[in-house]
Design an enzyme around this catalytic site. Structure first.
Site, mmCIF file in Angstrom:
data_model
loop_
_atom_site.group_PDB
_atom_site.id
_atom_site.type_symbol
_atom_site.label_atom_id
_atom_site.label_comp_id
_atom_site.label_asym_id
_atom_site.label_seq_id
_atom_site.Cartn_x
_atom_site.Cartn_y
_atom_site.Cartn_z
ATOM 1 N N CYS A 2 0.834 -1.207 0.000
ATOM 2 C CA CYS A 2 0.000 0.000 0.000
ATOM 3 C C CYS A 2 0.863 1.250 0.000
ATOM 4 C CB CYS A 2 -0.889 0.053 1.241
ATOM 5 S SG CYS A 2 -2.104 -1.260 1.350
ATOM 6 N N ARG A 52 -4.382 0.571 -1.720
ATOM 7 C CA ARG A 52 -4.009 -0.845 -1.606
ATOM 8 C C ARG A 52 -3.739 -1.494 -2.956
ATOM 9 N NH1 ARG A 52 -7.733 -6.001 -0.016
ATOM 10 N NH2 ARG A 52 -6.052 -7.511 0.314
#
Length: 632
Positions: A2, A52
């Site tokens: 992420c 993400r």
């Protein structure tokens, strides 16, 4: 994998702006194009967000992730490799998991161990954990600094992010430059931590935590791990070290091949990537994809060696000959380096990641082998420098004069450049020599390169300061273990790992570095130096480990690096571009450099009187960075 960011205001009456936080998060889209997540504390004085890239638990692994009560939340950049084992232990302690994500193991480990939870994690990570009951923020970075984490402290609070650009997106963040950091850049081609190119922004050091108390406004920056420097370790015998290395490599690869998406590995013709390829093929139950890129110029190509490794390890190999629009690639890379970095291998690294991303989402890479096992020629040079310094002055003067007259070579090995660097650096004290061999612009150069205003502000600062502090912390002498430690804390951390992270994230590809499993790092420090460096043979024990496992020419091969033919590009296809970017008007716009000296360097390189490609590359990348991130 992420991109993460967040902001804490100490006053509960001072809310964090949702729009500002979302703007920070959007700058990290490339790090996580699959989904985003955001969290605000009930008082709205803290917020954190993430982008993400789905790697593990594609269905239920969305972040932020909470504990059973919802009081503890976490966002993670990176991977926790031992999450399966950690989960089993935490479930035995009564914790209930809502997902199959590696991220969730952090919140439950925090419930059991508090801030010490980070000591139980094996992985590459930067995470932020918010304990709403205690009004406490914990920000942590992995032991080796594989994943980046930047932060900014003000009288009102603290903010953090995976990349500088996210902090700059906050209108409250100053763009004032740190001239000492830029001075280090012109010495080393990168900005060493814990500072950054911007005075207001710091790097969280590897193996460190930020503990931020919203109730009191206190911030503690504390270490949780540091690898030991053992200059005279007990010798337990070669067989013991080989056996233990074999065990650790197998287990590191077993953990790091965990993924719910396709993975593979990067291959060069070198020993480090070959070692990763061998052990990955042994612990995986699938045929792995491998990727390499090469150049038309055979002296810069690693095609044949990579193919040999792939054949020996039973890999499905993919290769790409690079014929890029170099100028276009350079301009694209500037968007991802929000701090100046002038590593020429960033170009093939960018293209390698782009090439591999079509087939995989996770790649294994071989960074770290040189800094753990003694792979650089400078380690040999340190030993020979002592002999050189003991030669009579007239003899040294004669040798130095002969070396200076060597013709300029633009081949990959560049023995003329290395010999000239050796002769210059060998005259220095041992610690200073190690710095001088990496130094691009020395003190006399900087007096001609820097503007009068910068020189006045610099106040005779020595570019050696960043290395000097590390050497002084280790005590006298320059045993090999101290050199390895310094290179892990500088060269590896702030050049190679930064390059790998930014160029992989530019294509939303996760790159893992199994050699930097902290258990391997700790064990490598226990191996006596005589097993790492024998005569002119670098990485001796790693070569010994791989005998009979990889082709002999790979095991005994010399270090080549991953460099493109930059000297020739600068005088060839890139010449008009270089001249335009480094024109007198462009140089003056920075307010920091002297155009006359820059033009002198260009002329000498174009006329092939000197190989100045490293210096030109440093100035070029600085000017492009300044235009994009300071003026832009």
């Amino acid at each position: 994998m992420c991109g993460i960011c967040g902001k804490l205001n100490y006053s509960q009456s001072r809310a964090v702006s949702p729009d500002a936080l979302r703007k920070m998060n959007e700058t990290l889209h490339h790090r996580g194009p699959d989904e985003d997540g955001i969290y605000f504390s009930p008082e709205k004085n803290f917020g954190m967000a993430m982008r993400r890239l789905k790697i593990i638990d594609l269905a239920t692994g969305s972040q932020p992730i909470f504990n059973e009560t919802g009081e503890v939340s976490v966002i993670l950049n990176g991977e926790i490799y031992n999450y399966v084992e950690l989960r089993e232990d935490l479930e035995k302690k009564g914790h209930h998991f809502k997902s199959l994500s590696d991220t969730e193991s952090i919140v439950h480990a925090y419930e059991v161990y508090g801030a010490d939870c980070v000591k139980y994690l094996n992985g590459m990570f930067a995470f932020a954990l918010w304990d709403n009951a205690k009004k406490r923020l914990i920000v942590a970075r992995d032991r080796m600094g594989i994943k980046p984490l930047y932060y900014r402290v003000t009288p009102n609070g603290v903010s953090f992010a995976s990349e500088i650009k996210a902090l700059l997106a906050d209108p409250e963040c100053s763009k004032e430059l740190d001239l000492n950091a830029l001075d280090d850049y012109f010495s080393l081609l990168y900005v060493p931590g814990p500072g950054s190119a911007f005075a207001a922004i710091q790097k969280l050091e590897p193996g460190h935590l930020l503990l931020c108390d919203a109730k009191t406004g206190s911030i503690k920056n504390q270490p949780y791990w540091e690898r030991t420097v053992i200059t005279q370790p007990e010798d337990k015998g070669l067989d013991y070290y080989l056996c233990r290395l074999d065990e650790l490599f197998r287990d590191s690869l077993k953990l790091q091949l965990r993924s719910d998406v396709p993975n593979g590995l990067f291959l060069s013709s070198g020993l480090d990537s070959g070692t990763i390829a061998y052990y990955a093929s042994k612990v995986s139950d699938q045929t792995l994809n491998s990727f390499t890129v090469h150049f038309e110029d055979k002296s810069y190509s690693e095609r044949e060696g990579a193919q040999r490794i792939a054949n020996a390890c039973g890999l499905k190999h993919h290769e790409l000959e690079l014929k890029p629009d170099i100028q276009d690639v350079i301009l694209k890379m500037v968007n991802f380096f929000d701090e100046p970095l002038a590593d020429t291998s960033a170009i093939p690294t960018y293209l390698l990641n782009q090439f591999a991303r079509d087939k995989i989402t996770v790649a294994l890479s071989g960074e770290g082998g040189d800094e753990l096992f003694g792979g650089y020629p400078t380690y040999i040079a340190t030993r020979w420098a002592g002999i050189y310094r003991n030669l009579p002055s007239p003899v040294r003067a004669t040798l130095a004069a002969a070396i200076r007259k060597l013709p300029v070579s633009w081949d990959r090995i560049s023995w003329d450049y290395k010999l000239k660097q050796f002769a210059r650096g060998a005259e220095e004290a041992p610690e200073r020599s190690h710095f001088a061999w990496k130094e691009i612009f020395d003190e006399s150069d900087k007096k001609k390169l820097y503007s009068a205003d910068w020189l006045a502000q610099r106040n005779s600062r020595d570019g050696y300061e960043s290395f000097k502090k590390l050497f002084e912390s280790l005590g006298g002498g320059v045993e090999l273990e101290k050199l390895l430690f310094v290179d892990q804390k500088t060269y590896l951390l702030d050049q190679f790992l930064v390059k790998s992270d930014r160029m992989s994230m530019a294509h939303s590809l996760e790159v893992r570095v199994p050699i930097l499993d902290h258990r391997l790092v700790e064990f490598a420090a226990e191996i006596p130096a005589r097993y790492k460096l024998k005569g002119f043979t670098t990485k001796w024990i790693l070569r010994k480990l791989m005998e009979g496992k990889l082709p002999p020419e790979i095991v005994s091969g010399a270090k080549k690096g991953f460099s493109p033919p930059i000297p020739r590009w600068i005088s060839g296809p890139l010449k008009p571009f270089v001249q335009e970017v480094l024109s007198e008007s462009s140089i003056r716009k920075t307010g920091l450099l002297e155009p006359k000296f820059v033009q002198q360097i260009l002329t000498e390189h174009f006329d092939r009187k000197q190989d100045h490609h490293r210096r030109i590359w440093a100035i070029l990348n600085f000017v492009l960075w300044h235009e994009r991130w300071v003026k832009g």
